[in-house]
Design an enzyme around this catalytic site. Structure first.
Site, short mmCIF file in Angstrom:
data_model
loop_
_atom_site.label_atom_id
_atom_site.label_comp_id
_atom_site.label_asym_id
_atom_site.label_seq_id
_atom_site.Cartn_x
_atom_site.Cartn_y
_atom_site.Cartn_z
N LYS A 191 0.85 -1.20 0.00
CA LYS A 191 0.00 0.00 0.00
C LYS A 191 0.88 1.25 0.00
CE LYS A 191 -1.90 2.76 3.07
NZ LYS A 191 -1.92 4.00 2.27
N GLU A 194 -1.39 7.53 0.14
CA GLU A 194 -2.48 8.10 -0.66
C GLU A 194 -2.04 9.38 -1.38
OE1 GLU A 194 -2.38 7.49 2.51
OE2 GLU A 194 -2.92 9.23 3.74
N GLY A 244 7.13 5.09 7.98
CA GLY A 244 6.24 6.23 8.14
C GLY A 244 6.46 6.86 9.51
N GLY A 249 3.29 4.08 13.34
CA GLY A 249 4.03 2.85 13.67
C GLY A 249 3.50 2.21 14.95
N GLU A 266 10.39 1.43 10.18
CA GLU A 266 11.34 2.52 9.88
C GLU A 266 10.58 3.82 10.12
OE1 GLU A 266 14.46 2.06 9.04
OE2 GLU A 266 14.36 -0.09 8.78
N CYS A 300 13.33 11.38 6.77
CA CYS A 300 13.54 10.79 8.10
C CYS A 300 14.95 11.05 8.58
CB CYS A 300 13.26 9.29 8.05
SG CYS A 300 14.24 8.45 6.80
N GLU A 400 9.98 16.06 15.16
CA GLU A 400 10.32 16.06 13.74
C GLU A 400 9.55 17.19 13.06
OE1 GLU A 400 8.99 12.49 11.79
OE2 GLU A 400 10.93 12.20 10.86
P1 NAD Z 1 2.40 8.29 7.84
O1 NAD Z 1 2.77 7.51 9.04
O2 NAD Z 1 1.36 9.32 7.97
O3 NAD Z 1 1.91 7.33 6.66
C1 NAD Z 1 2.71 6.28 6.17
C2 NAD Z 1 1.82 5.23 5.53
O4 NAD Z 1 1.01 4.63 6.54
C3 NAD Z 1 0.87 5.75 4.47
O5 NAD Z 1 0.79 4.80 3.44
C4 NAD Z 1 -0.44 5.84 5.23
O6 NAD Z 1 -1.58 5.74 4.41
C5 NAD Z 1 -0.35 4.63 6.14
N1 NAD Z 1 -1.18 4.66 7.34
C6 NAD Z 1 -1.74 5.74 7.95
N2 NAD Z 1 -2.42 5.34 9.05
C7 NAD Z 1 -2.30 3.99 9.12
C8 NAD Z 1 -2.79 3.00 10.03
N3 NAD Z 1 -3.50 3.33 11.10
N4 NAD Z 1 -2.47 1.70 9.82
C9 NAD Z 1 -1.69 1.35 8.76
N5 NAD Z 1 -1.23 2.25 7.86
C10 NAD Z 1 -1.52 3.56 8.04
O7 NAD Z 1 3.79 8.88 7.32
P2 NAD Z 1 4.01 9.89 6.15
O8 NAD Z 1 3.48 11.22 6.60
O9 NAD Z 1 3.54 9.31 4.87
O10 NAD Z 1 5.62 9.92 6.08
C11 NAD Z 1 6.38 10.71 6.89
C12 NAD Z 1 6.94 9.94 8.07
O11 NAD Z 1 7.68 8.81 7.60
C13 NAD Z 1 7.93 10.74 8.86
O12 NAD Z 1 7.72 10.57 10.24
C14 NAD Z 1 9.29 10.15 8.46
O13 NAD Z 1 10.31 10.33 9.40
C15 NAD Z 1 8.94 8.74 8.27
N6 NAD Z 1 9.95 8.10 7.40
C16 NAD Z 1 10.84 7.23 7.95
C17 NAD Z 1 11.82 6.64 7.17
C18 NAD Z 1 12.81 5.67 7.74
O14 NAD Z 1 13.39 4.92 6.97
N7 NAD Z 1 13.02 5.64 9.04
C19 NAD Z 1 11.87 6.93 5.81
C20 NAD Z 1 10.95 7.82 5.28
C21 NAD Z 1 9.97 8.38 6.09
#
Ligand code: NAD
Length: 507
Positions: A191, A194, A244, A249, A266, A300, A400
């Site tokens: 997935k 969005e 994410g 997480g 991650e 990140c 962050e």
């Molecule tokens: P997010 O957590 O909002 O979303 C990430 C994904 O999770 C999306 O596909 C979203 O639709 C999905 N999601 C949302 N709610 C969910 C739920 N309840 N259950 C399952 N899936 C769900 O993150 P974002 O805003 O897309 O990305 C930014 C974040 O990602 C930042 O915190 C960044 O630090 C982190 N990030 C970490 C790394 C790493 O390798 N450590 C790399 C890139 C981004």
């Protein structure tokens, strides 16, 4: 105000909006209820993709297809050599489609085109690296358990992997996960965010073109609720690999706990770079500017927290301010641009409020600190921003920001520097700048982080594992460890001689 380097509208023509569908069991499908969602470009303000919006029906169907493809066995039992050949074919197709992938990724994410091209190339390299690993899956043997016993430790694919990715590096991050899962012999439900679904859909097309059997990779488009939640809780899924935010997480861990499936995370970071007085300040300043503005700071690994010795703080900040004004911000479709648009209005507001709150609390905004007008574009941009006089208790120092915003703190001695570096809930990456190897090593061994850079920032290699400690995550991607994440251990104990001594004395 310091004059910034702004790249106005490059006048590039925007392609017609893409239509994206789910990939389930080898077939491209709309949603059962016909629901869709659109993505408006953060830089150009135009609709760039229209996607089927997945619900329970599509998610359940995708999980069932991945489960069937795993249990049926074609993929997991295929020789590693053949799996490797397929992954290499995908890498070649990625290279062939680089421009198409880069353009749509720019339009959905706002990142600059030169960077996007580099990410697509880097992603192809990850597919090739994972292909090389597909031929190395092996366990262990024990030949010293006694004359009649042989112990064999098998490595097996863990099963169905749910792969959930964010918007900031859509194609690179799916390529840090999926080829490794496939190299191990897993099947997957993917997935994408969005905000950035299109390049993952194109990847699905390339996988099909490369000859991947139906159902091995399934793609469901849509939102965290219900798609991500169901992928995390369904008993037919053996593992969730998530990149994410830390908040999501934690929700995934809670959803996965019902079935005790493996979760690999991650997450976010508040990554410190410590600058000692003997450092090469010009090299450090350049790396700081790269670390904080790369991908608009929506990274990140953003080096958003500088901890500089008070003797050189003024000199370093002056250098950083000067370079900040030179970095080209603006139209991501212009090849000269190094920093593009901010992902959403809500996120732009969040970035701005961190800066305004820090200023109210007594910090000094050295440069930037407001949205940026880019002539000719209907998008949203934020100025390169440096905030000095930040204290460890301020939210801008702890949370962050995920924007082009640098926080500057100071220290007096080595122990204070390490204490400040570790004073965060996160532990993703950290950096140290000093000409003294002992200073660098002491820092590297004491800082709480998954990756440490000395006299550099954010270099990455397919061979080097990546991941975080503390609230930055669990598990590792890339390198050999990236493959191990998708493997399970099975112990096989073989009696290899006749005449096992009996437990029951039958006589
Ligand atoms: P997010 O957590 O909002 O979303 C990430 C994904 O999770 C999306 O596909 C979203 O639709 C999905 N999601 C949302 N709610 C969910 C739920 N309840 N259950 C399952 N899936 C769900 O993150 P974002 O805003 O897309 O990305 C930014 C974040 O990602 C930042 O915190 C960044 O630090 C982190 N990030 C970490 C790394 C790493 O390798 N450590 C790399 C890139 C981004």
């Amino acid at each position: 105000m310091t004059e910034l380097t702004v790249i106005s509208d490059a006048g590039a023509s925007i392609p017609e909006a893409r239509q994206n569908r789910h990939l389930i069991g080898g077939a491209w499908q709309d949603s059962a209820d016909g629901a869709t969602f659109e993505r408006v470009s953060p830089s150009h303000g135009l609709v760039v993709s229209n996607s089927a919006k997945g619900g329970t029906v599509e998610t359940e169907a995708a999980i069932a297809a991945a489960r069937h493809a795993f249990d049926e066995g074609t993929w997991r039992q295929m020789p590693g050599k053949d799996r490797a050949a397929l992954l290499n074919r995908v890498a070649d197709l990625i290279d062939e489609n680089r421009e198409r992938l880069a353009l749509i990724e720019v339009l959905e994410s706002g990142k600059p085109i030169s960077q996007s091209r580099g990410e697509i190339e880097g992603a192809a390299d990850l597919w090739r690296y994972a292909a090389s690993l597909a031929r190395t899956v092996h366990g262990d043997s024990h030949n010293s358990l006694g004359a009649d016993m042989l112990g064999v430790v098998l490595k097996e694919p863990i099963g169905v992997a749910a792969i959930i990715t964010p918007w900031n590096f859509p194609f690179l991050i799916v390529s840090q996960k999926l080829p490794f899962a496939l190299a191990a012999g897993c099947t997957a439900v993917v997935k994408p965010s969005e905000m950035t679904p299109s390049t993952t859909v194109i990847l699905g097309e390339l996988l099909t073109e490369a000859g991947l059997p139906a159902g091995v990779v399934n793609i469901v488009l849509g939102f965290g609720d219900p798609v991500g939640t169901l992928m995390s809780s369904d008993a037919r899924v053996d593992m969730v690999s998530f990149t994410g935010s830390t908040g999501v997480g934690k929700r995934i861990v809670a959803a996965a706990s019902g079935t005790l499936k493996k979760v690999s995370l991650e997450l976010g970071g508040k990554n410190p770079q410590v600058i000692f007085p003997d450092a090469d300040l010009d090299a450090a300043a350049d790396a700081i500017v790269f670390g904080v503005y790369f991908n608009m700071g929506e990274c990140c690994n953003s080096g958003s927290r500088i901890i500089v010795h008070e003797d050189v703080a003024e000199e370093l900040v002056a250098k950083v301010n000067k370079l900040s004004a030179k970095v080209p911000f603006g139209d991501p479709l212009d090849a000269r641009t190094q920093v593009g648009a901010i992902i959403s209005d809500a996120h732009q507001g969040k970035i701005d409020s961190y800066v305004k709150d820090a200023a109210k609390a007594g910090a000094k905004v050295e440069i930037g600190g407001a949205p940026l007008e880019v002539p000719g574009l209907q998008g949203r941009f934020y100025q390169p921003t440096v905030v000095s006089g930040v204290t460890p208790d301020m939210p801008i120092a702890r949370e962050e920001v995920f924007g082009p915003v640098l926080s500057v703190l100071t220290f007096r001695d080595e122990d204070e520097a390490i204490r400040l570096a570790n004073d965060a809930a996160y532990g993703l990456s950290a950096g140290v700048w000093s000409e003294n190897i002992h200073t660098c090593l002491k820092f590297a061994r004491n800082v709480q982080a998954g990756t440490v850079w000395t006299n550099t920032w954010m270099d990455g290699f397919a061979e080097m594992p990546f991941g975080g400690v503390k609230e930055s995550g669990q598990g590792r991607e890339l390198g050999r460890y990236g493959l191990e994440e998708y493997l399970e251990v099975k112990t096989v104990q073989l009696r290899v001689a006749r005449g096992r001594s009996l437990w029951v004395n039958a006589g």
